[in-house]
Design a protein around this motif. Structure first.
Motif, mmCIF file in Angstrom:
data_model
loop_
_atom_site.group_PDB
_atom_site.id
_atom_site.type_symbol
_atom_site.label_atom_id
_atom_site.label_comp_id
_atom_site.label_asym_id
_atom_site.label_seq_id
_atom_site.Cartn_x
_atom_site.Cartn_y
_atom_site.Cartn_z
ATOM 1 N N TRP A 243 0.551 7.195 21.913
ATOM 2 C CA TRP A 243 0.630 7.696 20.404
ATOM 3 C C TRP A 243 1.449 9.013 20.573
ATOM 4 O O TRP A 243 1.387 9.794 21.539
ATOM 5 N N MET A 244 2.480 8.981 19.869
ATOM 6 C CA MET A 244 3.339 9.802 18.946
ATOM 7 C C MET A 244 3.057 10.117 18.653
ATOM 8 O O MET A 244 3.438 11.959 18.612
ATOM 9 N N GLY A 245 2.983 10.753 16.818
ATOM 10 C CA GLY A 245 2.711 11.336 16.396
ATOM 11 C C GLY A 245 1.988 10.886 14.872
ATOM 12 O O GLY A 245 1.777 9.164 15.337
ATOM 13 N N ALA A 246 1.807 11.413 13.847
ATOM 14 C CA ALA A 246 1.303 11.226 12.610
ATOM 15 C C ALA A 246 1.571 11.655 11.657
ATOM 16 O O ALA A 246 1.719 12.839 11.563
ATOM 17 N N ILE A 247 1.807 11.433 10.741
ATOM 18 C CA ILE A 247 1.675 11.730 9.236
ATOM 19 C C ILE A 247 0.701 11.763 8.626
ATOM 20 O O ILE A 247 0.347 10.287 7.969
ATOM 21 N N ALA A 248 -0.125 12.096 7.885
ATOM 22 C CA ALA A 248 -1.371 12.007 6.907
ATOM 23 C C ALA A 248 -0.695 11.805 5.637
ATOM 24 O O ALA A 248 0.615 12.126 4.811
ATOM 25 N N TYR A 249 -1.659 11.359 5.264
ATOM 26 C CA TYR A 249 -1.646 10.795 3.310
ATOM 27 C C TYR A 249 -1.295 12.458 2.632
ATOM 28 O O TYR A 249 -0.359 12.006 1.531
ATOM 29 N N THR A 250 -0.991 13.594 3.000
ATOM 30 C CA THR A 250 -1.245 15.072 2.292
ATOM 31 C C THR A 250 0.483 15.236 2.963
ATOM 32 O O THR A 250 0.895 16.059 2.669
ATOM 33 N N GLY A 251 0.941 14.762 3.897
ATOM 34 C CA GLY A 251 2.125 14.596 4.522
ATOM 35 C C GLY A 251 2.243 15.852 5.469
ATOM 36 O O GLY A 251 2.921 16.180 5.778
ATOM 37 N N SER A 252 1.215 16.395 5.480
ATOM 38 C CA SER A 252 0.686 16.842 7.069
ATOM 39 C C SER A 252 1.187 16.183 8.500
ATOM 40 O O SER A 252 1.133 15.133 8.186
ATOM 41 N N GLY B 190 1.278 -1.198 -0.091
ATOM 42 C CA GLY B 190 -0.647 0.196 -0.119
ATOM 43 C C GLY B 190 1.059 1.297 -0.281
ATOM 44 O O GLY B 190 1.767 1.427 0.362
ATOM 45 N N SER B 191 0.285 2.124 -0.808
ATOM 46 C CA SER B 191 1.109 3.274 -0.216
ATOM 47 C C SER B 191 0.887 4.502 -0.137
ATOM 48 O O SER B 191 -0.441 4.604 1.046
ATOM 49 N N ILE B 192 1.457 5.182 0.969
ATOM 50 C CA ILE B 192 1.803 6.108 1.906
ATOM 51 C C ILE B 192 0.765 7.383 1.845
ATOM 52 O O ILE B 192 0.519 8.058 2.501
ATOM 53 N N THR B 193 1.193 7.229 0.258
ATOM 54 C CA THR B 193 0.220 8.669 0.077
ATOM 55 C C THR B 193 -1.503 8.052 -0.567
ATOM 56 O O THR B 193 -2.237 9.124 -0.731
ATOM 57 N N THR B 194 -1.379 7.204 -0.144
ATOM 58 C CA THR B 194 -2.836 6.688 -0.200
ATOM 59 C C THR B 194 -4.215 7.835 0.504
ATOM 60 O O THR B 194 -3.741 7.497 1.405
ATOM 61 N N ASN B 195 -4.990 8.302 0.021
ATOM 62 C CA ASN B 195 -5.754 8.950 0.347
ATOM 63 C C ASN B 195 -6.827 8.858 1.774
ATOM 64 O O ASN B 195 -6.546 7.681 1.911
ATOM 65 N N TYR B 196 -6.941 9.560 2.105
ATOM 66 C CA TYR B 196 -7.432 9.493 4.068
ATOM 67 C C TYR B 196 -6.784 9.033 4.884
ATOM 68 O O TYR B 196 -7.684 7.951 5.896
ATOM 69 N N TYR B 197 -5.682 7.667 4.884
ATOM 70 C CA TYR B 197 -4.827 7.022 5.545
ATOM 71 C C TYR B 197 -3.885 8.219 6.380
ATOM 72 O O TYR B 197 -2.957 9.421 6.342
ATOM 73 N N TYR B 198 -3.522 7.721 7.615
ATOM 74 C CA TYR B 198 -2.713 8.790 8.918
ATOM 75 C C TYR B 198 -1.178 7.325 9.150
ATOM 76 O O TYR B 198 -2.056 6.165 9.128
ATOM 77 N N TRP B 199 -0.435 7.795 8.768
ATOM 78 C CA TRP B 199 1.003 6.489 9.513
ATOM 79 C C TRP B 199 1.490 7.485 11.170
ATOM 80 O O TRP B 199 1.951 8.349 10.954
ATOM 81 N N SER B 200 1.079 6.927 11.837
ATOM 82 C CA SER B 200 1.398 6.774 13.021
ATOM 83 C C SER B 200 2.796 5.796 13.928
ATOM 84 O O SER B 200 3.518 5.460 13.121
#
Length: 123
Positions: A49-58, A27-37
């Motif tokens: 939970w420490m933090g996350a980067i969203a599919y947008t890069g935010s 799966g791609s880390i840029t796929t819409n609507y997923y967060y990577w924590s």
């Protein structure tokens, strides 16, 4: 099926910066609507939970760790990275990366998780 794998040094000295990478497959880390924590579990304690980067890069961080935490990504490698600065022995924990629809995850029942990697902070 997405798979996540954490990698990085298992031992870090106090005051140094801890760096971990999560490599994602299936799966791609840029796929819409997923967060990577990034989430950690110190010995004998619960998940944090420490933090996350969203599919947008935010990026989004736990207020308690925000001053020491940075999460970034390399879309060409389908990886995202955690850096935690000025570590102390209290940062000793199993560190997990995860994918979820929610920005913040608090249980392993939410989303897809890596197997975790032990990081010990000690001189």
């Amino acid at each position: 099926q997405v798979q996540l794998q954490e990698s990085g040094p298992g031992l870090v000295k106090p005051s140094q910066t801890l760096s971990l990478t999560c490599t994602v497959s299936g799966g791609s880390i840029t796929t819409n609507y997923y967060y990577w924590s990034w989430i950690r579990q110190p010995p004998g304690k619960g998940l944090e939970w420490m933090g996350a980067i969203a599919y947008t890069g935010s990026t989004y961080y736990s207020p308690s760790l925000k001053s020491r935490t940075s999460i970034s990504r390399d879309t060409s490698k389908n990886q995202f990275t955690l850096q935690l600065s000025s570590v102390t022995p209290e940062d000793t924990a199993v560190y997990y990366c995860a994918r979820s629809r929610a920005m913040r995850v608090s249980t392993r029942a939410e989303g897809d998780w890596g197997q975790g990697t032990q990081v010990t902070v000690s001189s």
